[in-house]
Design an enzyme around this catalytic site. Sequence first.
Site, PDB file in Angstrom:
ATOM      1  N   HIS A 176       0.822  -1.214   0.000  1.00 54.53           N
ATOM      2  CA  HIS A 176       0.000   0.000   0.000  1.00 54.53           C
ATOM      3  C   HIS A 176       0.853   1.261   0.000  1.00 54.53           C
ATOM      4  O   HIS A 176       2.058   1.228   0.252  1.00 54.53           O
ATOM      5  CB  HIS A 176      -0.946   0.002   1.206  1.00 54.53           C
ATOM      6  CG  HIS A 176      -0.258   0.021   2.547  1.00 54.53           C
ATOM      7  ND1 HIS A 176       0.070   1.185   3.203  1.00 54.53           N
ATOM      8  CD2 HIS A 176       0.146  -0.988   3.362  1.00 54.53           C
ATOM      9  CE1 HIS A 176       0.654   0.891   4.354  1.00 54.53           C
ATOM     10  NE2 HIS A 176       0.710  -0.415   4.481  1.00 54.53           N
ATOM     11  N   CYS A 195       3.017  -5.294   6.692  1.00 55.87           N
ATOM     12  CA  CYS A 195       2.682  -4.983   5.299  1.00 55.87           C
ATOM     13  C   CYS A 195       3.816  -4.207   4.637  1.00 55.87           C
ATOM     14  O   CYS A 195       4.715  -3.696   5.307  1.00 55.87           O
ATOM     15  CB  CYS A 195       1.389  -4.185   5.234  1.00 55.87           C
ATOM     16  SG  CYS A 195      -0.071  -5.145   5.697  1.00 55.87           S
TER      17      CYS A 195
END
Length: 276
Positions: A176, A195
């Site tokens: 992201h 992440c």
Amino acid sequence: YLTHDGKIGKLTFKALQRTKSDYIIQLQLNMERCRWGKFPLEKRYVWINIPKYEMNVIDEDTLFMKSRVIVGSQKKNTPLLKSKITNFLIYPYWNVPYSIATKELLPILKRDTSYLRKNNFEVLNNFNQVVDPKYVNWKKYNEKFFPWRLRQKTGDENSLGILKFNFQNKYGVYMHDTDNRRLFNREMRAMSHGCVRVDKFLEFAKFLIREDSVKYPVDSLLVDLDMEKQKYIYMRRPIPVYIDYFTAEVNDRGELFFFIDVYGRDDKMKKALFTK
């Protein structure tokens, strides 16, 4: 692999203490990884090397683009995996994982409930309904009992930024954008909860949709971003993604680079292979 800043900092000093034997062993460890590792056979794929903090996008055996990335911290490692990126989401919510909500945010809320408003968080109940946080007595709850879900609203201040790239995996991780892009300038970039944050997120999204020039051209992506419209974009051809761990690398000019063993995997391998 150190930044050229002309200063003998902590990392430079540590590198100066290393011997030729240390580098030879590091090469051996990475050659062992090559021996039992799974390398891409596809002509088109995404490769992330955690210790290098870098993502490479390969297309037809050519490096199409590379980007700095931020990976998981030493306590929250980014997992090694192979998957396929199937879609990305424009203007995502951040649904805060239970562990982060209870271990990190709940102690803050017990002291300062305005944190939710200042950081654009919503509180949802078990029926997925948004509730007014001022009616919640946060001091009643703990890590074992927390019947709420925290969700950060979409926008530039969202922790996931404005684009989220999804791929199936058992760890619940994804790639992201981020609301704190200054962090990409840091030399050590192991600071996420697992992440992978991508510096060149927009360039990457354009690459993913470039074969959909009729169905979803780049102009449409830019319009949706300007409109701040939440939307899933499914790719015509999902692209393989590899997240791997190599502390030594040779580039296309034959130059050898070594990276810091941020997760201590070299140390564990060294004990397993060289300790009698």
